[in-house]
Design a protein around this motif. Structure first.
Motif, PDB file in Angstrom:
ATOM      1  N   LEU A  85       0.843  -1.209   0.000  1.00 52.35           N
ATOM      2  CA  LEU A  85       0.000   0.000   0.000  1.00 52.35           C
ATOM      3  C   LEU A  85       0.871   1.249   0.000  1.00 52.35           C
ATOM      4  O   LEU A  85       0.612   2.204  -0.734  1.00 52.35           O
ATOM      5  N   TYR A  86       1.920   1.224   0.811  1.00 54.98           N
ATOM      6  CA  TYR A  86       2.828   2.372   0.868  1.00 54.98           C
ATOM      7  C   TYR A  86       3.494   2.598  -0.492  1.00 54.98           C
ATOM      8  O   TYR A  86       3.586   3.732  -0.975  1.00 54.98           O
ATOM      9  N   ALA A  87       3.937   1.501  -1.111  1.00 54.29           N
ATOM     10  CA  ALA A  87       4.609   1.601  -2.412  1.00 54.29           C
ATOM     11  C   ALA A  87       3.678   2.196  -3.473  1.00 54.29           C
ATOM     12  O   ALA A  87       4.098   2.970  -4.328  1.00 54.29           O
ATOM     13  N   ARG A  88       2.388   1.834  -3.387  1.00 57.98           N
ATOM     14  CA  ARG A  88       1.436   2.405  -4.350  1.00 57.98           C
ATOM     15  C   ARG A  88       1.273   3.907  -4.106  1.00 57.98           C
ATOM     16  O   ARG A  88       1.115   4.666  -5.051  1.00 57.98           O
ATOM     17  N   ASN A  89       1.296   4.310  -2.837  1.00 58.11           N
ATOM     18  CA  ASN A  89       1.216   5.742  -2.518  1.00 58.11           C
ATOM     19  C   ASN A  89       2.428   6.472  -3.095  1.00 58.11           C
ATOM     20  O   ASN A  89       2.298   7.532  -3.706  1.00 58.11           O
ATOM     21  N   VAL A  90       3.608   5.874  -2.912  1.00 59.11           N
ATOM     22  CA  VAL A  90       4.842   6.473  -3.430  1.00 59.11           C
ATOM     23  C   VAL A  90       4.807   6.508  -4.958  1.00 59.11           C
ATOM     24  O   VAL A  90       5.186   7.507  -5.581  1.00 59.11           O
ATOM     25  N   LEU A  91       4.318   5.414  -5.542  1.00 55.55           N
ATOM     26  CA  LEU A  91       4.218   5.351  -7.005  1.00 55.55           C
ATOM     27  C   LEU A  91       3.341   6.485  -7.540  1.00 55.55           C
ATOM     28  O   LEU A  91       3.710   7.163  -8.514  1.00 55.55           O
ATOM     29  N   ALA A  92       2.194   6.700  -6.889  1.00 57.84           N
ATOM     30  CA  ALA A  92       1.284   7.760  -7.343  1.00 57.84           C
ATOM     31  C   ALA A  92       1.970   9.121  -7.267  1.00 57.84           C
ATOM     32  O   ALA A  92       1.808   9.960  -8.154  1.00 57.84           O
ATOM     33  N   LEU A  93       2.765   9.316  -6.206  1.00 58.29           N
ATOM     34  CA  LEU A  93       3.493  10.587  -6.081  1.00 58.29           C
ATOM     35  C   LEU A  93       4.575  10.692  -7.166  1.00 58.29           C
ATOM     36  O   LEU A  93       4.726  11.734  -7.810  1.00 58.29           O
ATOM     37  N   LEU A  94       5.303   9.595  -7.369  1.00 63.61           N
ATOM     38  CA  LEU A  94       6.353   9.597  -8.397  1.00 63.61           C
ATOM     39  C   LEU A  94       5.764   9.851  -9.778  1.00 63.61           C
ATOM     40  O   LEU A  94       6.338  10.590 -10.587  1.00 63.61           O
ATOM     41  N   GLU A  95       4.612   9.232 -10.048  1.00 61.96           N
ATOM     42  CA  GLU A  95       4.004   9.393 -11.374  1.00 61.96           C
ATOM     43  C   GLU A  95       3.649  10.843 -11.657  1.00 61.96           C
ATOM     44  O   GLU A  95       3.609  11.268 -12.809  1.00 61.96           O
ATOM     45  N   LEU A  96       3.413  11.586 -10.588  1.00 65.39           N
ATOM     46  CA  LEU A  96       3.103  13.008 -10.735  1.00 65.39           C
ATOM     47  C   LEU A  96       4.347  13.801 -11.159  1.00 65.39           C
ATOM     48  O   LEU A  96       4.245  14.914 -11.672  1.00 65.39           O
ATOM     49  N   MET A  97       5.520  13.204 -10.926  1.00 70.83           N
ATOM     50  CA  MET A  97       6.771  13.923 -11.211  1.00 70.83           C
ATOM     51  C   MET A  97       7.452  13.449 -12.484  1.00 70.83           C
ATOM     52  O   MET A  97       8.385  14.090 -12.957  1.00 70.83           O
ATOM     53  N   LEU A  98       7.052  12.266 -13.009  1.00 69.64           N
ATOM     54  CA  LEU A  98       7.782  11.652 -14.122  1.00 69.64           C
ATOM     55  C   LEU A  98       7.381  12.267 -15.460  1.00 69.64           C
ATOM     56  O   LEU A  98       6.194  12.459 -15.732  1.00 69.64           O
ATOM     57  N   ASP A  99       8.367  12.535 -16.280  1.00 72.31           N
ATOM     58  CA  ASP A  99       8.037  12.933 -17.653  1.00 72.31           C
ATOM     59  C   ASP A  99       8.008  11.684 -18.543  1.00 72.31           C
ATOM     60  O   ASP A  99       8.215  10.567 -18.066  1.00 72.31           O
ATOM     61  N   ASP A 100       7.784  11.873 -19.844  1.00 70.57           N
ATOM     62  CA  ASP A 100       7.622  10.728 -20.740  1.00 70.57           C
ATOM     63  C   ASP A 100       8.883   9.885 -20.864  1.00 70.57           C
ATOM     64  O   ASP A 100       8.835   8.704 -21.213  1.00 70.57           O
ATOM     65  N   ALA A 101      10.019  10.487 -20.567  1.00 66.97           N
ATOM     66  CA  ALA A 101      11.283   9.756 -20.691  1.00 66.97           C
ATOM     67  C   ALA A 101      11.624   8.985 -19.408  1.00 66.97           C
ATOM     68  O   ALA A 101      12.668   8.360 -19.304  1.00 66.97           O
ATOM     69  N   GLY A 102      10.720   9.054 -18.411  1.00 63.29           N
ATOM     70  CA  GLY A 102      11.014   8.373 -17.145  1.00 63.29           C
ATOM     71  C   GLY A 102      11.963   9.181 -16.277  1.00 63.29           C
ATOM     72  O   GLY A 102      12.672   8.619 -15.439  1.00 63.29           O
ATOM     73  N   THR A 103      11.980  10.487 -16.464  1.00 64.40           N
ATOM     74  CA  THR A 103      12.838  11.346 -15.662  1.00 64.40           C
ATOM     75  C   THR A 103      11.996  12.086 -14.635  1.00 64.40           C
ATOM     76  O   THR A 103      10.907  12.561 -14.952  1.00 64.40           O
ATOM     77  N   VAL A 104      12.520  12.168 -13.414  1.00 60.05           N
ATOM     78  CA  VAL A 104      11.818  12.898 -12.367  1.00 60.05           C
ATOM     79  C   VAL A 104      12.006  14.394 -12.609  1.00 60.05           C
ATOM     80  O   VAL A 104      13.142  14.898 -12.584  1.00 60.05           O
ATOM     81  N   ALA A 105      10.912  15.080 -12.882  1.00 59.68           N
ATOM     82  CA  ALA A 105      10.964  16.510 -13.187  1.00 59.68           C
ATOM     83  C   ALA A 105       9.746  17.179 -12.568  1.00 59.68           C
ATOM     84  O   ALA A 105       8.735  17.397 -13.225  1.00 59.68           O
ATOM     85  N   PRO A 106       9.812  17.482 -11.269  1.00 61.06           N
ATOM     86  CA  PRO A 106       8.629  18.001 -10.564  1.00 61.06           C
ATOM     87  C   PRO A 106       8.161  19.347 -11.110  1.00 61.06           C
ATOM     88  O   PRO A 106       8.975  20.220 -11.393  1.00 61.06           O
ATOM     89  N   ASP A 107       6.857  19.458 -11.257  1.00 61.98           N
ATOM     90  CA  ASP A 107       6.237  20.726 -11.620  1.00 61.98           C
ATOM     91  C   ASP A 107       5.878  21.424 -10.315  1.00 61.98           C
ATOM     92  O   ASP A 107       4.920  21.044  -9.634  1.00 61.98           O
ATOM     93  N   TRP A 108       6.665  22.436  -9.958  1.00 62.20           N
ATOM     94  CA  TRP A 108       6.498  23.055  -8.635  1.00 62.20           C
ATOM     95  C   TRP A 108       5.234  23.880  -8.495  1.00 62.20           C
ATOM     96  O   TRP A 108       4.920  24.360  -7.412  1.00 62.20           O
ATOM     97  N   THR A 109       4.481  24.040  -9.594  1.00 60.26           N
ATOM     98  CA  THR A 109       3.202  24.737  -9.459  1.00 60.26           C
ATOM     99  C   THR A 109       2.106  23.765  -9.016  1.00 60.26           C
ATOM    100  O   THR A 109       1.007  24.177  -8.693  1.00 60.26           O
ATOM    101  N   ASP A 110       2.434  22.456  -9.013  1.00 63.82           N
ATOM    102  CA  ASP A 110       1.443  21.467  -8.573  1.00 63.82           C
ATOM    103  C   ASP A 110       1.306  21.546  -7.055  1.00 63.82           C
ATOM    104  O   ASP A 110       2.296  21.426  -6.316  1.00 63.82           O
ATOM    105  N   GLU A 111       0.068  21.720  -6.576  1.00 67.00           N
ATOM    106  CA  GLU A 111      -0.188  21.898  -5.145  1.00 67.00           C
ATOM    107  C   GLU A 111       0.351  20.729  -4.312  1.00 67.00           C
ATOM    108  O   GLU A 111       0.919  20.913  -3.227  1.00 67.00           O
ATOM    109  N   ILE A 112       0.158  19.510  -4.839  1.00 67.71           N
ATOM    110  CA  ILE A 112       0.586  18.336  -4.078  1.00 67.71           C
ATOM    111  C   ILE A 112       2.099  18.337  -3.888  1.00 67.71           C
ATOM    112  O   ILE A 112       2.616  18.142  -2.780  1.00 67.71           O
ATOM    113  N   LEU A 113       2.831  18.607  -4.981  1.00 66.18           N
ATOM    114  CA  LEU A 113       4.295  18.576  -4.896  1.00 66.18           C
ATOM    115  C   LEU A 113       4.810  19.748  -4.063  1.00 66.18           C
ATOM    116  O   LEU A 113       5.701  19.575  -3.217  1.00 66.18           O
ATOM    117  N   ALA A 114       4.217  20.918  -4.271  1.00 65.73           N
ATOM    118  CA  ALA A 114       4.668  22.101  -3.526  1.00 65.73           C
ATOM    119  C   ALA A 114       4.447  21.916  -2.029  1.00 65.73           C
ATOM    120  O   ALA A 114       5.281  22.302  -1.207  1.00 65.73           O
TER     121      ALA A 114
END
Lengths: 362, 362
Positions: free
Chosen positions: B322-351
């Protein structure tokens, strides 16, 4: 004069049960029987002396009573404290510990073994093997859930669904049925297997699937007969295949007077998914799982193998209550109107469960 | 180039969870992310290295990864192993251990605290506090059953009937609701209480009764306000009377950043029937029961008081899943199409969940 019933504190390591509970003491007192409870007898079951006293018992020396009621077989020292002519009621293990019965006979004690009560319908209320097996089965399912790395129920969360656990019970007597019912209550998908195909309907009645391996071995007295070599090999192989698919396997297969049959081989354990659980209720007879260490929790091939001993003692109040009701039903069969124990030796239940009898008695 | 995600072995005593499970590793690999798992990271959850490897992970040093995912806050030594510019995701206890956040900032790490994810509907799939509370509530009910001297379900036997146990849950958040649901599944009669009267419907939805003490503390925005002195005294007295009637009481009441409120007094425990159980989930914050000894099982006035710490770790595979799925959902919010972590800092959740950020990042 009315009889006295004595309730000693059990002395076996880990034994938390007590032969009578306050409610049953009340019932006996109402019949005119005097009850003497050893101080601290209910301690393991968290039943204080005061509760026994409120129910009408005297707190004192139980060993000089006319009838002493116990849960586990008496030690040699305890037998020494019984008066000649006294009556003892309890689990006495007459088949596996005949020396206890011999010592009781030598001490001039009339003894009734709870294990020897015939399995006839009139004696169902005295069937302590069944009542304690009910406790064991319930606790076995709780243990499987406790040692599982997974949920038993299906879970629907915002992050997705968790599938219900699958639980297989091997050997579906009283304990096995209760284990199936409890695992089902917790939300698991349950399956039962037994070499006696006639229990299939009972398995289905508690919401479980019946695992059909195509091998039948109906024996006498409701127990299974021993399988032939070929049957055993075939059973092993088919079981091995089936077992590996379950999150938890609970085994309860016993053959009276023999080593418990091996149902879950080391290879089957190795084939199970990491994190799965085996709860082996046959540990005291060598175990149904090849990797069982009686009394221990072992992790082998990333599978947790739990072998609890004396599970009824882990739920001491209700295990004692059920046992006490069984003892009460037996005692009521012997009591006359004055509250005196006066067994009618022509009664099948008393004649069969009595394993040794004072000479000239009756 | 795609990012690397590292999964270290958790080092806290008793911690059996792991931040990613093989199923989630597979999902990340499908997104082009490379995953490095420390050898033995899944050991506590009985997940072997081989399962991670099959899912596509490399077994190796997780600390040099671009993103390190953990369950519990990193130790000072672990922070020292993180590269400057790396990202860390995990429970970081930003409110109670601000020094961890400071150390991460000094190390040039961008850190996301799972506790700080806003409780908005879009972020529900990332709500690790809730997912772990679900595990804790389920385990709390199992613990209550395990430590009870009595059956939870009603039992009908040849020797008579055993009544179902009565279970009271105090504090009905995610953990409390799951405890109610699980105790109900096991066959107990359940009752829930909370100072927020609006949760009464949720309590009833899991088959429990609502305990109405006649005290409401509705604060602003649906949160509970603090009770006045008089209200608190009245609550205590009425609770004391109510508590004594139950076979098991499970408490889960927490006030963020404060000592847990005392709901079960020593006097209430003394009034409970011998053999009853209290399971106190607030032990880490001082406990909801006056007689709680955090991390211990204590018997007081013939009542068993259980104060488990870190219950989610006792069901490590699914708690991790369950924890891993929570982390996955957060990571998916940061991943671009190339599989690179690139956070959009205007996103309320990430900010909001980002507790410290590399200077000049984004």
């Amino acid at each position: 004069m009315s009889s006295t019933v004595g309730v000693p504190r059990e002395t076996n390591a880990g034994e938390r049960r007590v032969a009578l509970v306050p409610k049953v003491v009340e019932r006996l007192c109402a019949r005119g029987v005097r009850v003497v409870v050893e101080s601290g007898a209910g301690l393991g079951a968290l039943i204080p002396d005061a509760s026994y006293a409120e129910a009408g018992a005297k707190i004192g020396d139980p060993w000089s009573a006319d009838v002493v009621v116990k849960v586990t077989p008496p030690t040699a020292e305890e037998i020494g404290r019984l008066s000649s002519g006294a009556t003892l009621i309890g689990f006495l293990a007459p088949l596996t510990s005949p020396e206890t019965v011999t010592a009781l006979r030598d001490a001039g004690v009339t003894a009734f073994a709870m294990e020897s009560i015939p399995r006839i319908s009139r004696a169902q209320s005295m069937d302590a093997l069944s009542s304690q097996a009910t406790v064991a089965g319930y606790r076995a399912a709780l243990l499987a859930a406790e040692h599982s790395t997974r949920f038993f129920p299906m879970l629907t969360t915002a992050a997705g669904t968790v599938k219900p656990a699958t639980v297989l019970v091997l050997g579906v007597g009283v304990a096995g049925l209760q284990a199936l019912a409890t695992a089902k209550r917790l939300g698991a998908r349950t399956t039962g297997y037994d070499v006696r195909p006639e229990v299939a309907d009972q398995v289905r009645s508690v919401g479980a699937q019946w695992l059909d391996l195509g091998i039948a071995a109906v024996g006498e007295g409701g127990y299974a007969r021993e399988l032939t070599e070929d049957e055993r090999a075939e059973q092993q192989q088919r079981l091995e295949e089936a077992v590996t698919g379950f999150d938890a396997v609970i085994t309860t297969a016993l053959v009276p007077g023999r080593r418990a049959p091996t149902l879950v081989t080391a290879q089957a354990v190795e084939g199970m998914r990491p994190g799965s659980v085996v709860v082996d209720l046959a540990g005291e007879s060598g175990g149904n799982c090849e990797l069982t260490e009686p009394g221990e929790v072992a992790v082998r091939h990333d599978v947790t193998i739990v072998s609890p001993l004396n599970l009824p003692a882990t739920m001491p109040e209700h295990a004692s209550e059920l046992y006490a009701r069984n003892v009460l039903a037996l005692l009521e069969l012997m009591l006359d109107d004055a509250g005196t124990v006066a067994p009618d030796w022509t009664d099948e239940i008393l004649a069969t469960s009595c394993v040794t009898r004072t000479e000239g008695d009756g």
